[in-house]
Design a protein around this motif. Structure first.
Motif, PDB file in Angstrom:
ATOM      1  N   VAL A   1      40.714  -5.443  46.178  1.00 26.24           N
ATOM      2  CA  VAL A   1      40.095  -6.206  47.268  1.00 26.24           C
ATOM      3  C   VAL A   1      38.996  -5.377  47.924  1.00 26.24           C
ATOM      4  CG1 VAL A   1      40.480  -7.166  49.559  1.00 26.24           C
ATOM      5  CG2 VAL A   1      42.044  -7.714  47.704  1.00 26.24           C
ATOM      6  N   THR A   2      39.277  -4.077  48.090  1.00 32.26           N
ATOM      7  CA  THR A   2      38.251  -3.197  48.660  1.00 32.26           C
ATOM      8  C   THR A   2      37.026  -3.145  47.751  1.00 32.26           C
ATOM      9  OG1 THR A   2      39.961  -1.847  49.701  1.00 32.26           O
ATOM     10  CG2 THR A   2      37.780  -0.867  49.482  1.00 32.26           C
ATOM     11  N   SER A   3      37.288  -3.099  46.443  1.00 28.39           N
ATOM     12  CA  SER A   3      36.176  -3.111  45.488  1.00 28.39           C
ATOM     13  C   SER A   3      35.399  -4.420  45.580  1.00 28.39           C
ATOM     14  CB  SER A   3      36.696  -2.916  44.063  1.00 28.39           C
ATOM     15  OG  SER A   3      37.299  -1.645  43.928  1.00 28.39           O
ATOM     16  N   LEU A   4      36.132  -5.543  45.698  1.00 28.69           N
ATOM     17  CA  LEU A   4      35.477  -6.846  45.824  1.00 28.69           C
ATOM     18  C   LEU A   4      34.570  -6.884  47.051  1.00 28.69           C
ATOM     19  CD1 LEU A   4      38.275  -9.421  44.900  1.00 28.69           C
ATOM     20  CD2 LEU A   4      36.079  -9.123  43.754  1.00 28.69           C
ATOM     21  N   LYS A   5      35.118  -6.336  48.173  1.00 27.80           N
ATOM     22  CA  LYS A   5      34.321  -6.336  49.404  1.00 27.80           C
ATOM     23  C   LYS A   5      33.063  -5.483  49.229  1.00 27.80           C
ATOM     24  CE  LYS A   5      36.461  -6.024  53.360  1.00 27.80           C
ATOM     25  NZ  LYS A   5      37.384  -5.528  54.415  1.00 27.80           N
ATOM     26  N   GLY A   6      33.218  -4.354  48.530  1.00 25.40           N
ATOM     27  CA  GLY A   6      32.057  -3.484  48.305  1.00 25.40           C
ATOM     28  C   GLY A   6      31.006  -4.136  47.434  1.00 25.40           C
ATOM     29  N   PHE A   7      31.450  -4.711  46.303  1.00 29.69           N
ATOM     30  CA  PHE A   7      30.503  -5.376  45.421  1.00 29.69           C
ATOM     31  C   PHE A   7      29.900  -6.614  46.088  1.00 29.69           C
ATOM     32  CE2 PHE A   7      32.858  -3.137  41.957  1.00 29.69           C
ATOM     33  CZ  PHE A   7      31.779  -2.424  41.456  1.00 29.69           C
ATOM     34  N   SER A   8      30.698  -7.265  46.964  1.00 34.04           N
ATOM     35  CA  SER A   8      30.174  -8.422  47.681  1.00 34.04           C
ATOM     36  C   SER A   8      29.042  -8.011  48.612  1.00 34.04           C
ATOM     37  CB  SER A   8      31.298  -9.094  48.480  1.00 34.04           C
ATOM     38  OG  SER A   8      30.794 -10.129  49.273  1.00 34.04           O
ATOM     39  N   TYR A   9      29.216  -6.850  49.236  1.00 33.31           N
ATOM     40  CA  TYR A   9      28.174  -6.350  50.139  1.00 33.31           C
ATOM     41  C   TYR A   9      26.895  -6.056  49.363  1.00 33.31           C
ATOM     42  CZ  TYR A   9      25.721  -3.267  53.370  1.00 33.31           C
ATOM     43  OH  TYR A   9      24.756  -2.671  54.160  1.00 33.31           O
ATOM     44  N   VAL A  10      27.049  -5.397  48.196  1.00 33.75           N
ATOM     45  CA  VAL A  10      25.881  -5.072  47.369  1.00 33.75           C
ATOM     46  C   VAL A  10      25.195  -6.359  46.889  1.00 33.75           C
ATOM     47  CG1 VAL A  10      25.121  -4.035  45.189  1.00 33.75           C
ATOM     48  CG2 VAL A  10      26.821  -2.866  46.621  1.00 33.75           C
ATOM     49  N   LEU A  11      26.017  -7.304  46.454  1.00 31.38           N
ATOM     50  CA  LEU A  11      25.470  -8.569  45.970  1.00 31.38           C
ATOM     51  C   LEU A  11      24.761  -9.328  47.083  1.00 31.38           C
ATOM     52  CD1 LEU A  11      25.181 -10.490  43.586  1.00 31.38           C
ATOM     53  CD2 LEU A  11      27.416 -11.473  44.194  1.00 31.38           C
ATOM     54  N   HIS A  12      25.337  -9.247  48.287  1.00 32.53           N
ATOM     55  CA  HIS A  12      24.731  -9.933  49.436  1.00 32.53           C
ATOM     56  C   HIS A  12      23.332  -9.376  49.702  1.00 32.53           C
ATOM     57  CE1 HIS A  12      23.962 -10.977  53.657  1.00 32.53           C
ATOM     58  NE2 HIS A  12      24.764 -12.036  53.437  1.00 32.53           N
ATOM     59  N   ARG A  13      23.174  -8.040  49.648  1.00 29.72           N
ATOM     60  CA  ARG A  13      21.858  -7.429  49.873  1.00 29.72           C
ATOM     61  C   ARG A  13      20.876  -7.836  48.769  1.00 29.72           C
ATOM     62  NH1 ARG A  13      22.278  -1.144  50.829  1.00 29.72           N
ATOM     63  NH2 ARG A  13      20.004  -1.516  50.993  1.00 29.72           N
ATOM     64  N   HIS A  14      21.377  -7.886  47.538  1.00 29.70           N
ATOM     65  CA  HIS A  14      20.509  -8.240  46.414  1.00 29.70           C
ATOM     66  C   HIS A  14      20.006  -9.690  46.536  1.00 29.70           C
ATOM     67  CE1 HIS A  14      18.890  -8.277  42.353  1.00 29.70           C
ATOM     68  NE2 HIS A  14      19.603  -9.400  42.094  1.00 29.70           N
TER      69      HIS A  14
ATOM     70  N   SER B   1      29.139 -16.261  51.003  1.00 27.46           N
ATOM     71  CA  SER B   1      29.782 -16.274  52.330  1.00 27.46           C
ATOM     72  C   SER B   1      31.173 -16.900  52.259  1.00 27.46           C
ATOM     73  CB  SER B   1      28.909 -17.040  53.326  1.00 27.46           C
ATOM     74  OG  SER B   1      27.699 -16.388  53.528  1.00 27.46           O
ATOM     75  N   ARG B   2      31.265 -17.970  51.469  1.00 27.55           N
ATOM     76  CA  ARG B   2      32.581 -18.593  51.297  1.00 27.55           C
ATOM     77  C   ARG B   2      33.540 -17.631  50.603  1.00 27.55           C
ATOM     78  NH1 ARG B   2      30.953 -24.720  49.242  1.00 27.55           N
ATOM     79  NH2 ARG B   2      29.855 -25.357  51.159  1.00 27.55           N
ATOM     80  N   MET B   3      32.993 -16.890  49.613  1.00 22.03           N
ATOM     81  CA  MET B   3      33.837 -15.930  48.925  1.00 22.03           C
ATOM     82  C   MET B   3      34.279 -14.829  49.881  1.00 22.03           C
ATOM     83  SD  MET B   3      32.989 -13.657  45.552  1.00 22.03           S
ATOM     84  CE  MET B   3      32.034 -12.460  46.488  1.00 22.03           C
ATOM     85  N   ASP B   4      33.368 -14.381  50.732  1.00 17.98           N
ATOM     86  CA  ASP B   4      33.715 -13.342  51.711  1.00 17.98           C
ATOM     87  C   ASP B   4      34.821 -13.821  52.663  1.00 17.98           C
ATOM     88  OD1 ASP B   4      31.977 -11.482  50.732  1.00 17.98           O
ATOM     89  OD2 ASP B   4      30.344 -11.986  52.126  1.00 17.98           O
ATOM     90  N   ALA B   5      34.755 -15.098  53.054  1.00 13.42           N
ATOM     91  CA  ALA B   5      35.788 -15.650  53.956  1.00 13.42           C
ATOM     92  C   ALA B   5      37.160 -15.617  53.289  1.00 13.42           C
ATOM     93  CB  ALA B   5      35.416 -17.069  54.358  1.00 13.42           C
ATOM     94  N   GLN B   6      37.186 -15.962  52.002  1.00 17.51           N
ATOM     95  CA  GLN B   6      38.458 -15.938  51.287  1.00 17.51           C
ATOM     96  C   GLN B   6      38.963 -14.504  51.106  1.00 17.51           C
ATOM     97  OE1 GLN B   6      40.211 -18.687  50.599  1.00 17.51           O
ATOM     98  NE2 GLN B   6      38.545 -19.758  51.673  1.00 17.51           N
ATOM     99  N   VAL B   7      37.994 -13.578  50.871  1.00 12.45           N
ATOM    100  CA  VAL B   7      38.393 -12.163  50.756  1.00 12.45           C
ATOM    101  C   VAL B   7      38.966 -11.670  52.080  1.00 12.45           C
ATOM    102  CG1 VAL B   7      37.524  -9.810  50.415  1.00 12.45           C
ATOM    103  CG2 VAL B   7      36.794 -11.641  48.878  1.00 12.45           C
ATOM    104  N   MET B   8      38.400 -12.127  53.195  1.00 17.91           N
ATOM    105  CA  MET B   8      38.909 -11.735  54.517  1.00 17.91           C
ATOM    106  C   MET B   8      40.324 -12.275  54.729  1.00 17.91           C
ATOM    107  SD  MET B   8      36.783  -9.777  56.009  1.00 17.91           S
ATOM    108  CE  MET B   8      37.467  -9.833  57.664  1.00 17.91           C
TER     109      MET B   8
END
Length: 690
Positions: free
Chosen positions: A485-498, A512-519
């Protein structure tokens, strides 16, 4: 009734029934009249003559000596007024007997001139003239006060001896045999006790006579000629009515009428019955049998006084029999209960008010490590506790003052706790050897004072160990899940910037929807980890002094930023500084606020009430949603418990948020509860902190 000895009753001879017809002839003779006058005057008994209106016109010297009034003072007075007569039945009944031509004989109580009472044996007869017309009543009274006192004393001594025997044993059959030996031959030549069995049949319990051979003969005779339960006299009738029967004189005609066969009549004549009385055996208002006193060879004639004594014997014997029966029934019930209690798997301990153990079953001894119940009962409860290290269900040290039996002895109606315990010399990594669910309830007297505490020990060791294994799995799984999950959050952050650089709005929306589910997944993992830490006793608290109002305001502001459907309003202030873990308590308020929003989809408002009383700061979070039925109020804080209702939609979740919140508040020594007056009208969750 008593009779005068013929040799001592000189005055009554003059008025014997055989000479009554010659009385008026004798009165016509002067010398006979003088002789009669001297005879009456010299008689030791009180002799008086009164008219039919009870006015006295003759009063002899014996009457003067007995009552204290002179003849001159007594003449012209009404008898029962002067003497304040106490009749056995009534004056009218006595007058009716005399008017019928019958002689009346019985006991009266009179009052002397000095106010003292005297008991007299009185014989009265109506005197008639030559035309057979009644014109006077002759009354002869003999003082039997001392005799009655002696009889009363003897009866009291006899009854005292009877009571002593009845109280000496709970074997009522043997006791009745001893009573029979006391009665025979003092009061009776034959003595029998019959009791009614469970089927309503009359059973002979005791028969006694001075001759043992006759006793065996009587028993055999009873077997040959059992009592007729339909008989209208004797034992069956006494048992049916509960009233005594007296036969002062047994005539041959009575024997003939009562005998069922010629052989029975022959036996009855051979026994030589002279008088019989049968009285009921009564216990708690119910006739359970009958006692029969028979006079035969002694020639004794029973009267009402004897019946009174016999009834008292029957009454006392009935009470003794009933007590013996109750004792036997209680003993049987106790034995049966003991078998049941010793057979149950749960441990049962009974504590007295001083906390000492007065009862324990085998399971209780086994659960506390004793080889036998006796050894446990001879060990003080404090010494038993000293053998163990005791923890609560969260593996925290358990205070002895919170033991359920102590709480009950202190006044609680019921008390319950889950405790673990093991060897007192265990290391710092202590793990309980056994877990028990302990429940205690009081036993109180009529005044409401607690006499005992009954404690049930239910062994839940296997259940707790299974829960522990499950918690270990959850803890391990949660830790393993945190890494990806921590990895998902990290890659999500990188993907969000890209994607932001490429201005790909649609992809950013999906992200954003994926981030909400990860949260949500992160929150769930953290809650599972919290539960795991709670169960293992490793949930750490960083206590600090903080302002409760500020914490609530910050939490409300944070939750308000996440919702556009509800308005959160704060009312009041606590003005309280709280010592505790600010983050964990904030977690409690976040959970309660998000639940209030979640379970009030048709409402737009959530109210937060802040207040303070003398001891506590109080935070109340009120929603206007679906509400909670009363049946769920106690269970809603249990782990993994979810309210289910087929009429309502199902809300997602594992049912652990309220459990964690409740545990956090409890470990801050606070209280948390829910109020919901009616389903469909919202709920209010309250947190009270010291």
């Amino acid at each position: 009734m008593s009779t005068y000895p013929p040799s001592s009753d000189k005055a009554s001879l003059a008025f014997n029934a055989q000479t009554r017809s010659d009385l008026h002839t004798m009165n016509n003779r002067e010398h006979t009249g003088q002789l009669l006058s001297h005879l009456i005057e010299l008689a030791p008994d009180a002799i008086l003559v009164r008219d039919q209106a009870s006015v006295i016109f003759s009063w002899n010297r014996g009457a003067e000596e007995l009552y204290g009034w002179t003849a001159q003072e007594a003449r012209g007075q009404v008898t029962h007024h002067l003497l304040q007569t106490q009749f056995p039945q009534s004056r009218e009944a006595l007058d009716a007997i005399l008017a019928s031509g019958e002689q009346w004989q019985g006991e009266l109580i009179h009052t002397r001139r000095d106010g003292t009472l005297v008991i007299v044996e009185s014989r009265q007869v109506m005197v008639r003239n030559e035309q057979d017309e009644p014109y006077a009543i002759l009354e002869i009274n003999r003082d039997i006060t001392e005799q009655k006192q002696r009889e009363r004393t003897n009866q009291e001594h006899f009854l005292a001896e009877v009571s002593k025997i009845l109280a000496s044993s709970l074997d009522y059959q043997q006791t009745l045999v001893t009573i029979a030996h006391l009665v025979v031959p003092q009061l009776a030549d034959w003595f029998t006790v019959d009791m009614v069995d469970g089927e309503g049949k009359v059973e002979l319990i005791v028969v006694d006579h001075v001759d043992p051979d006759k006793v065996q003969w009587a028993k055999a005779l009873r077997e040959r000629y059992p009592i007729d339960p339909a008989a209208t006299t004797g034992t069956p009738q006494v048992v049916r009515t509960g009233k005594a029967e007296l036969y002062p004189y047994i005539s041959d005609e009575l024997l003939v009428a009562s005998a069922r066969t010629e052989e029975e009549l022959t036996i009855a004549r051979m026994i030589g019955f002279t008088s019989i009385m049968t009285v009921p055996l009564v216990a708690r208002g119910e006739t359970i049998g009958a006692v029969t006193f028979v006079s035969a060879e002694s020639g004794r004639k029973y009267d009402e006084r004897d019946v009174t004594l016999a009834e008292e014997i029957g009454r006392r014997a009935g009470i003794a029999i009933d007590n013996a029966r109750l004792y036997r029934e209680v003993g049987q019930a106790r034995d049966q209960l003991e078998i049941i209690l010793q057979g149950v798997a749960d441990g049962i301990i009974v504590y007295e008010n001083d906390e000492e153990i007065v009862y324990a079953n085998e399971a209780a001894a086994r659960l506390t490590g004793f080889e036998s119940i006796a050894t446990m009962l001879h060990t003080a409860s404090a010494d038993i506790r000293a053998q163990f290290t005791i923890v609560d269900e969260n593996r925290q040290p358990f205070s002895p003052t919170k033991l359920p039996h102590r709480r009950v002895l202190a006044g609680e109606r019921t008390a319950q706790a889950i405790i673990g315990y093991g060897n007192v010399n265990a290391s710092e990594t202590f793990q309980p050897d056994r877990w028990v669910n302990v429940t205690s309830r009081p036993v109180m007297n009529e005044q409401g004072t607690v006499l005992f505490a009954i404690t049930i020990l239910h062994d839940i060791t296997e259940l707790v160990l299974a829960e522990h294994r499950k918690d270990e799995f959850i803890s391990m799984a949660s830790h393993e899940l945190k890494t990806p999950v921590t990895s998902l959050k990290g890659f999500s952050y990188v993907l969000h910037r890209h994607l932001a650089k490429q201005k790909d709005e649609q992809s950013l929306q999906y992200l954003s929807r994926m981030d909400a589910q990860v949260m949500k997944l992160t929150k769930l993992i953290n809650e599972l980890l919290d539960i795991s830490r709670m169960q293992s006793g490793k949930l750490a608290f960083q206590n600090e002094l903080f302002d409760l109002d500020t914490l609530v305001q910050e939490t409300v502001a944070g939750v308000q930023a996440t919702t556009a459907t509800h308005q959160l309003h704060i009312e009041g202030r606590t003005e309280a500084q709280v010592l505790g873990d600010k983050d964990h308590l904030g977690q409690v308020f976040i959970n309660l606020l998000t639940n209030a929003i979640k379970y009030s989809p048709k409402a737009k408002t959530v109210l937060v009430h802040l207040s303070k009383n003398q001891e506590q700061a109080i935070v109340r979070i009120q929603d206007f949603g679906i509400g909670i039925a009363d049946s769920h109020h106690e269970k809603i804080f249990e782990r993994f418990y979810q309210v289910t209702d087929p009429e309502e939609r199902t809300y997602p979740g594992l049912g652990i948020g309220l459990y964690i919140s409740h545990e956090i508040v409890d470990r801050h020594h606070g209280r948390m509860w829910v109020e919901s007056s009616k389903k469909g009208q919202g709920s209010t969750f309250t947190v009270a902190l010291l």
